[in-house]
Enzyme design. Sequence first.
Site, PDB file in Angstrom:
ATOM      1  N   GLN A  10       0.837  -1.198   0.000  1.00 50.30           N
ATOM      2  CA  GLN A  10       0.000   0.000   0.000  1.00 50.30           C
ATOM      3  C   GLN A  10       0.875   1.254   0.000  1.00 50.30           C
ATOM      4  O   GLN A  10       1.879   1.316   0.703  1.00 50.30           O
ATOM      5  CB  GLN A  10      -0.917  -0.015   1.227  1.00 50.30           C
ATOM      6  CG  GLN A  10      -2.096   0.917   1.120  1.00 50.30           C
ATOM      7  CD  GLN A  10      -3.208   0.539   2.090  1.00 50.30           C
ATOM      8  OE1 GLN A  10      -3.271  -0.583   2.584  1.00 50.30           O
ATOM      9  NE2 GLN A  10      -4.118   1.478   2.346  1.00 50.30           N
ATOM     10  N   SER A  91       4.600  -6.014   2.925  1.00 52.24           N
ATOM     11  CA  SER A  91       3.282  -5.868   3.537  1.00 52.24           C
ATOM     12  C   SER A  91       2.211  -6.492   2.655  1.00 52.24           C
ATOM     13  O   SER A  91       2.216  -7.697   2.420  1.00 52.24           O
ATOM     14  CB  SER A  91       3.012  -4.381   3.810  1.00 52.24           C
ATOM     15  OG  SER A  91       1.806  -4.198   4.505  1.00 52.24           O
ATOM     16  N   LEU A  92       1.285  -5.691   2.135  1.00 52.45           N
ATOM     17  CA  LEU A  92       0.248  -6.182   1.230  1.00 52.45           C
ATOM     18  C   LEU A  92       0.827  -7.039   0.112  1.00 52.45           C
ATOM     19  O   LEU A  92       0.217  -8.022  -0.317  1.00 52.45           O
ATOM     20  CB  LEU A  92      -0.509  -4.989   0.633  1.00 52.45           C
ATOM     21  CG  LEU A  92      -1.462  -5.275  -0.526  1.00 52.45           C
ATOM     22  CD1 LEU A  92      -2.670  -6.068  -0.056  1.00 52.45           C
ATOM     23  CD2 LEU A  92      -1.886  -3.972  -1.193  1.00 52.45           C
ATOM     24  N   ARG A 116      -9.298  -7.473   3.826  1.00 55.02           N
ATOM     25  CA  ARG A 116      -8.170  -7.069   4.674  1.00 55.02           C
ATOM     26  C   ARG A 116      -8.170  -5.548   4.856  1.00 55.02           C
ATOM     27  O   ARG A 116      -7.994  -5.036   5.963  1.00 55.02           O
ATOM     28  CB  ARG A 116      -6.855  -7.525   4.039  1.00 55.02           C
ATOM     29  CG  ARG A 116      -5.573  -7.199   4.829  1.00 55.02           C
ATOM     30  CD  ARG A 116      -4.374  -7.755   4.073  1.00 55.02           C
ATOM     31  NE  ARG A 116      -3.107  -7.560   4.771  1.00 55.02           N
ATOM     32  CZ  ARG A 116      -2.273  -6.539   4.567  1.00 55.02           C
ATOM     33  NH1 ARG A 116      -2.609  -5.587   3.683  1.00 55.02           N
ATOM     34  NH2 ARG A 116      -1.127  -6.447   5.210  1.00 55.02           N
ATOM     35  N   HIS A 201       0.977  -3.194  10.899  1.00 56.28           N
ATOM     36  CA  HIS A 201       2.070  -3.998  11.459  1.00 56.28           C
ATOM     37  C   HIS A 201       2.415  -3.624  12.892  1.00 56.28           C
ATOM     38  O   HIS A 201       3.575  -3.473  13.253  1.00 56.28           O
ATOM     39  CB  HIS A 201       3.290  -3.920  10.533  1.00 56.28           C
ATOM     40  CG  HIS A 201       2.949  -4.252   9.122  1.00 56.28           C
ATOM     41  ND1 HIS A 201       2.550  -5.518   8.732  1.00 56.28           N
ATOM     42  CD2 HIS A 201       2.865  -3.480   8.010  1.00 56.28           C
ATOM     43  CE1 HIS A 201       2.263  -5.514   7.446  1.00 56.28           C
ATOM     44  NE2 HIS A 201       2.436  -4.285   6.985  1.00 56.28           N
ATOM     45  N   GLN A 249       1.105 -11.232  10.436  1.00 54.44           N
ATOM     46  CA  GLN A 249       1.665 -10.183   9.586  1.00 54.44           C
ATOM     47  C   GLN A 249       1.112  -8.796   9.877  1.00 54.44           C
ATOM     48  O   GLN A 249       1.822  -7.797   9.785  1.00 54.44           O
ATOM     49  CB  GLN A 249       1.458 -10.538   8.112  1.00 54.44           C
ATOM     50  CG  GLN A 249       2.353  -9.777   7.154  1.00 54.44           C
ATOM     51  CD  GLN A 249       1.595  -9.217   5.962  1.00 54.44           C
ATOM     52  OE1 GLN A 249       0.457  -8.800   6.083  1.00 54.44           O
ATOM     53  NE2 GLN A 249       2.239  -9.231   4.808  1.00 54.44           N
TER      54      GLN A 249
END
Length: 307
Positions: A10, A91-92, A116, A201, A249
């Site tokens: 993102q 991340s994503l 999500r 996170h 995560q």
Amino acid sequence: MKAVFLFAGQGSQTVGMGKDFYENSSKAKDFLDSASDFCKIDFKHLLFEQNEDLNKSEFTQPAIVLNSLMAFIALEEKLTNLNADYALGHSLGEFSALAVQGGIDFKEVLTLVNKRGKFMQEDCSKIEASMMVVLGLKDEVVEDICKKARDKGKKIYAANYNCDSQIVVAGLKPDLKEYEPYFKEAGAKRAMLLNMNVASHCPILENASTKLSAELMPLIKDEFKPVISNVSAKAYNTKNDALSLLKQQLTKPVLYKQSISSIEKEVDIFIEFGASILKGLNKKITQKETYSITNMNDIDEVLKVYK
């Protein structure tokens, strides 16, 4: 040639992303069109036209993953032996990596990250959440400042280990603002709030993590090709590991630089799909070449070196 496939997260979204793939790769076009029907989202409008939804997490996330997968499909259309020794995302991006390695269906991953994004937004909707990039400090200095802040009841956490001297911290926006001078007093070249209203996170997303875990169970395949975990910086390739690591995560920091360092000696090149953000980070982490694919011309460049 041993390759690692990379996928940004993102923040990499831009209006018009993926349009070159859509117009020049028949398989990429078919994928976007079918994904729009499957997800009940007008992806042509979302990706190619000015709109407010592109920066809303529930739409940002599937848009980015879709663009990444279109880049992959466009390359695969010209290179039938396309294969990665490892795939990893920031991340994503880990969900894009999981898809290309056979861990989850391409369309189902889009609905998953749509949820999500909703879950993350729900966790942060009643608080002032944000993230801040800190440049020029060692990891342990940033970690120590965050710990001292938490000892005083503040919510500040190291969230993304991008490269040496670049960490993103997450937490409550007022706490981040309050501690901005502390990072600068410690020698940070920059401590800047990001234009984000989620705190990724870190423990703030505990509820989102639990909700996401329930969605993962029926979608993840039993086995797949190796994916590097953001949480452990190690490879995993089974459903059980994926369920555990992807649940963590959202609440654990992204170990991006550690992930690259853990595999760089085993591979020849890195290829980033859909963006060039990780290519920039890799220049500060590894001497191995990183190629990025954001349009059809980039594919031609990769074809010259990929064997």
